[in-house]
Design a protein around this motif. Structure first.
Motif, PDB file in Angstrom:
ATOM      1  N   GLY A  66       0.803  -1.222   0.000  1.00  0.00           N
ATOM      2  CA  GLY A  66       0.000   0.000   0.000  1.00  0.00           C
ATOM      3  C   GLY A  66       0.833   1.267   0.000  1.00  0.00           C
ATOM      4  O   GLY A  66       0.285   2.363   0.055  1.00  0.00           O
ATOM      5  N   ALA A  88      -8.129  -0.863  -6.945  1.00  0.00           N
ATOM      6  CA  ALA A  88      -8.064  -0.900  -5.480  1.00  0.00           C
ATOM      7  C   ALA A  88      -8.543  -2.248  -4.965  1.00  0.00           C
ATOM      8  O   ALA A  88      -7.956  -2.821  -4.036  1.00  0.00           O
ATOM      9  N   LEU A 124      -5.871  -4.674  -5.497  1.00  0.00           N
ATOM     10  CA  LEU A 124      -4.826  -4.485  -4.485  1.00  0.00           C
ATOM     11  C   LEU A 124      -5.217  -5.115  -3.153  1.00  0.00           C
ATOM     12  O   LEU A 124      -4.448  -5.861  -2.538  1.00  0.00           O
ATOM     13  N   MET A 125      -6.468  -4.843  -2.727  1.00  0.00           N
ATOM     14  CA  MET A 125      -6.925  -5.380  -1.444  1.00  0.00           C
ATOM     15  C   MET A 125      -6.960  -6.900  -1.482  1.00  0.00           C
ATOM     16  O   MET A 125      -6.555  -7.568  -0.531  1.00  0.00           O
ATOM     17  N   LEU A 168      -4.877  -9.403   0.850  1.00  0.00           N
ATOM     18  CA  LEU A 168      -5.541 -10.326   1.767  1.00  0.00           C
ATOM     19  C   LEU A 168      -5.171 -11.772   1.461  1.00  0.00           C
ATOM     20  O   LEU A 168      -4.993 -12.574   2.387  1.00  0.00           O
TER      21      LEU A 168
END
Lengths: 265, 349, 272
Positions: free
Chosen positions: A205, A241, A244-245, A249
């Motif tokens: 991030g 996004a 990315l998350m 995870l």
């Protein structure tokens, strides 16, 4: 436990939901919704489509994802190595020296990441080491930024480690290097994987130092997201996004699996 | 055969002396118990042998070798600690093999020696288990097997039974005694705060208090004829009565008592040590009159606290059919040969 | 001893080369004017600019306000999760952990959809009233940044608090309640003293993070909101004014370290 009457409880829970939902749950849901949206000019998004994901998983965007993954994995492993070595070394030193090392390793947390980026840019755009314009300057900055966290969590784990294990091993005739390799590192393994997960997350991030440093051919995902939203392509930004998350995870989940297995042995 | 010798060993932490000039020799093959309350320096003494504390002064010898400056792994010692410290990430067999591998014992000898050590402690079946899959008593046995596998000349046991419950403890005590009979060459230094463990297991006991060695002797010597008041009260919880040496015995609270004065000077102040279980209720030799202060029923016995001339005398008597009540006047007595006269000034710790 | 020192030195040397040395160069460059030579000129130039003073003030008040809001909000939310538990409270606590593993700028991105000029809130308003535009325009002002920072940093307060609350013996609360103490009194007299160290730690972290926050401000895209970190970025990357960027960077570090130090002193005085 604290509030015993029914009306009071419901009042407290109601207030909790009023604060919690819009502040914390809603933003993530909104990003998820937007990543599938074709338009969003009214109260709710409309024209659902997966086109943003198709765009987000090819070309530049796919490149950005692999760039982020490679950067994060490299930086976390480097940070883990340096941080673990530092924490183990500091632990063997007398207290005043240990304090100095603690301060040195924690300092990058207190210094703004933008400043770390600027400092790395200034230092490695001139001899003796020229890294500007290469991917290594990004990886180096990420490593500096996350090493502090690796050091802190390993250091805490080393302090918690019961010295009885090392002493038992030494009394059985094991030299310090053997004790380190066969006893201390295996016992630290759960904490090491946790630290690796944390470093990976932070690096995935990282935006501020990266914005100062990234060369055109090494654009990590957060920069790509910024570029998309800055050009007004908010839906693409949302899809990126979510990618990315999800990637973060997934890796965290895998690390947690390794960790429970390590702890269970 | 390897003994242990402490030569005026002192240890200090930040200005506090936790072990004060310990002089003690453990003979090869002997079981020496270091007995004392917490903070008496007994564990520090053991850790000085293992190499985990550096003496401020003095030397530690294992056999003929001065080990004072050696790192722990160079000392060739087996050690078992209170919480066992079994390596949680290794199976039992790997735990036991650890010392052999660390000492580079030839690979093909290791399985046999692991099996031998596990057999000796009755854990032959459990090699594939992890420590967390074992009970406390089983973990204890593995810890002992691990220490014995390297065939140490010296075995250090630091409160090895204190993490076990009372029933397991007496079983393990018998086990340890058996192990020592099977391994008569191993010198054992056994740290404990429990006098029963020390009396049962040790060839000799070193009694420690406040960083100092108070007394050394066989269990029988220490119990029957303690040299100090601390030993007398710590080993067997004795009555310590302040007395004055007279012509044929001693005077206590205006009463003449017949005891062996061992040639103590007449008129000198001294302490008389009498074990509670040799004190009888009712008239007899060396009779003392007093008032019952408190009475406790302990199943097979009654413990009476009798106030005699301003001192509380403990008496353990066979369970009484009609016990006296607090406030009743009673007489207690003891046989002259059951009392030991100590130097004056010593008091119970 | 010498061997131990030699053994622990390499990582420290590496970090010094990759972090301390660059930082020293930043300080050196902040004293170099364009013409070369050591001078205070970059400082006087930067301090004279209104943009810098505005950014300094915005950074400080935003960070202080965000810290205060996060402490209050985080304390309340953690209190409910720990002591007025509801079905799913554990999941919420887990969610807080997940929240922490996302980058900050996602919050601003989400707020654009919620309160942006064509976002959800304004959309609801225009649909309901028929007006041409909604009333929510705060997103491009410092208030938008404050909202995003409070949202993003509150979990940093909640996590240490939840850990501290789980250590608290609930029997204490029951005893206090059985002695007739009302909830407010229990919170003040039993829970708060126990939570103070965690509260202080979380608050300190938020203060430093807020002073150094970059992504949230960058993503608001507002030219009106500028903080020290974004000023460093714009001076160095957009204007290529390296001495100026270095001056702002030095000031930013000093403000962060100074305010954090002050915070530690104050929170220690307060008994945390």
């Amino acid at each position: 436990m604290l509030v015993h009457n029914r009306a009071g409880k419901w009042a407290v829970w109601g207030l909790f939901l009023v604060l919690f939902l819009p502040l914390f749950a809603l933003p993530l849901l909104v990003i998820l919704a937007a990543s599938f949206a074709g338009h969003w000019s009214g109260a709710l998004p409309s024209g659902f489509t997966t086109a943003h994901y198709t765009a987000a998983t090819r070309g530049d965007s796919l490149q950005a994802l692999t760039t982020s993954l490679v950067t994060a994995v490299t930086a976390s492993l480097l940070a883990l190595a340096v941080g673990t070595w530092g924490a183990l070394g500091a632990h063997a030193l007398p207290r005043p020296l240990r304090r100095v090392l603690d301060a040195l390793f924690v300092l990058p947390v207190a210094v703004p990441s933008v400043v770390v980026g600027l400092a790395v840019l200034v230092a490695f755009s001139q001899p003796p080491v020229l890294l500007n314009g290469t991917r290594w300057i990004v990886i180096l900055a990420h490593t500096v930024l996350v090493t502090a966290f690796a050091y802190q969590s390993v250091s805490a784990a080393v302090l918690r480690l019961d010295p009885a294990y090392e002493q038992a091993a030494a009394s059985l005739g094991a030299r310090p290097a053997y004790v380190l390799w066969r006893i201390r590192l295996p016992l630290l393994l759960p904490s090491l994987t946790a630290a690796a997960g944390l470093c990976f997350t932070l690096s995935m991030g990282e935006l501020s130092a990266t914005m100062m440093l990234y060369p055109p051919d090494w654009t990590p995902l957060p920069v790509q997201i910024y570029a998309a939203t800055d050009r007004g392509r908010l839906f693409t930004g949302s899809a990126l996004a979510v990618v990315l998350m999800t990637a973060t995870l997934l890796v965290l989940f895998a690390v947690a699996r390794i960790r429970t297995r390590a702890a269970y042995r | 055969m390897t003994g242990i010798r402490f030569d005026r060993v002192s240890v200090a932490y930040g200005g506090t002396t936790v072990l004060d000039a310990l002089d003690l020799t453990v003979e090869p093959g002997e079981v020496m118990a270091l007995l004392g309350p917490s903070g008496s320096g007994k564990t520090t003494a053991l850790r000085a042998v293992a190499g985990f504390v550096r003496p401020a002064s003095g030397r530690v010898y294992v056999g003929e070798r001065d080990v004072t400056g050696l790192a722990p792994h160079q000392r060739g010692i087996g050690m078992v600690v209170q919480q066992y410290a079994l390596f949680p990430h290794m199976r039992v067999a790997d735990n036991v093999a650890f010392g052999l591998r660390a000492r580079k014992v030839p690979r093909r000898e290791i399985p046999a020696r692991v099996a031998e050590a596990l057999e000796m402690t009755g854990m032959g079946e459990y090699g594939r288990r992890y420590p967390r899959e074992l009970s406390g008593g089983q973990q204890q046995r593995v810890a002992i097997a691990r220490a014995l596998a390297v065939r140490p000349g010296v075995l250090l046991l630091d409160e090895p039974l204190s993490a076990l419950d009372a029933r397991l403890r007496s079983g393990m005590l018998a086990e340890l005694a058996r192990l020592h009979r099977e391994l008569p060459d191993v010198t054992i230094l056994y740290v404990t705060h429990d006098q029963v463990e020390a009396l049962t297991l040790a060839d000799r006991i070193a009694v420690m208090d406040r960083a100092r060695l108070q007394d050394v002797g066989t269990p029988r010597e220490l119990y029957r004829a303690p040299r100090t008041g601390f030993t007398a009260s710590f080993v067997g919880n004795a009555n310590l009565l302040p007395v004055t040496v007279g012509a044929k015995g001693v005077a206590f609270g205006g009463v003449e008592l017949e005891v062996d004065t061992r040639g103590a000077a007449k008129g000198a102040a001294a302490t008389l040590c009498v074990r509670p279980h040799v004190v009888g209720l009712g008239p007899g030799p060396n009779r003392l009159a007093g008032v019952v202060g408190e009475i406790q029923w302990r199943g097979a016995t009654h413990r009476l606290y009798v106030d005699v001339a301003g001192h509380r005398v403990m008496a353990d008597v066979r369970e009484l059919r009609r016990p006296p009540a607090p406030g009743d006047a009673v007489e207690v007595h003891f046989a002259p040969e059951d009392a030991v006269l100590l130097e004056a000034g010593v008091s119970g710790g | 001893m010498v061997r131990r020192l030699a053994w622990s030195l390499p990582p420290a040397v590496l970090l010094a080369a990759a972090f301390l040395y660059p930082l020293a160069l930043v300080v050196r460059q902040s004293f170099q004017s364009d013409t070369g030579g050591t001078s205070l000129k970059p400082y006087t130039a930067v301090f004279a600019s209104a943009a810098f003073r505005q950014a300094l003030w915005t950074t400080v008040w935003l960070a202080l306000a965000a810290t205060a809001c996060c402490l209050v909000l985080g304390f309340f939310l953690a209190l409910v999760i720990a002591f007025v538990p509801f079905p799913g409270a554990k999941a919420v606590a887990r969610f807080v952990d997940v929240f922490l593993s996302f980058p900050s700028f996602l919050i601003t991105l989400a707020l654009l959809f919620l309160y942006g000029s064509v976002g959800m809130a304004n959309g609801l308003w225009t649909e309901a009233t028929g007006e041409a535009s909604g009333p929510f325009h705060f997103l491009t002002t410092p208030w938008g940044v404050l909202l995003a920072e409070v949202t993003y940093f509150t979990p940093f307060v909640m996590r240490p608090l939840l850990a501290a609350f789980s250590q608290l013996d609930t029997a204490q609360l029951e005893v206090a309640a059985s002695l007739g103490a009302r909830p407010a009194r229990i919170v003040r007299r039993v829970i708060l003293p126990e939570a103070l160290p965690a509260l202080a730690a979380g608050g300190g972290l938020v203060l430093v993070l807020a002073l150094n926050e970059f992504g949230i401000v960058l993503f608001t895209g507002a030219k009106g909101v500028s903080t020290l970190p974004t000023l460093v970025y714009s001076k160095a990357i957009l204007e290529s004014d390296y001495p100026g960027a270095c001056v702002v960077a030095v000031v930013n570090v000093l403000v962060s370290v100074g305010l954090y130090g002050l915070y530690r002193v104050v929170s220690r005085r307060a008994g945390a």
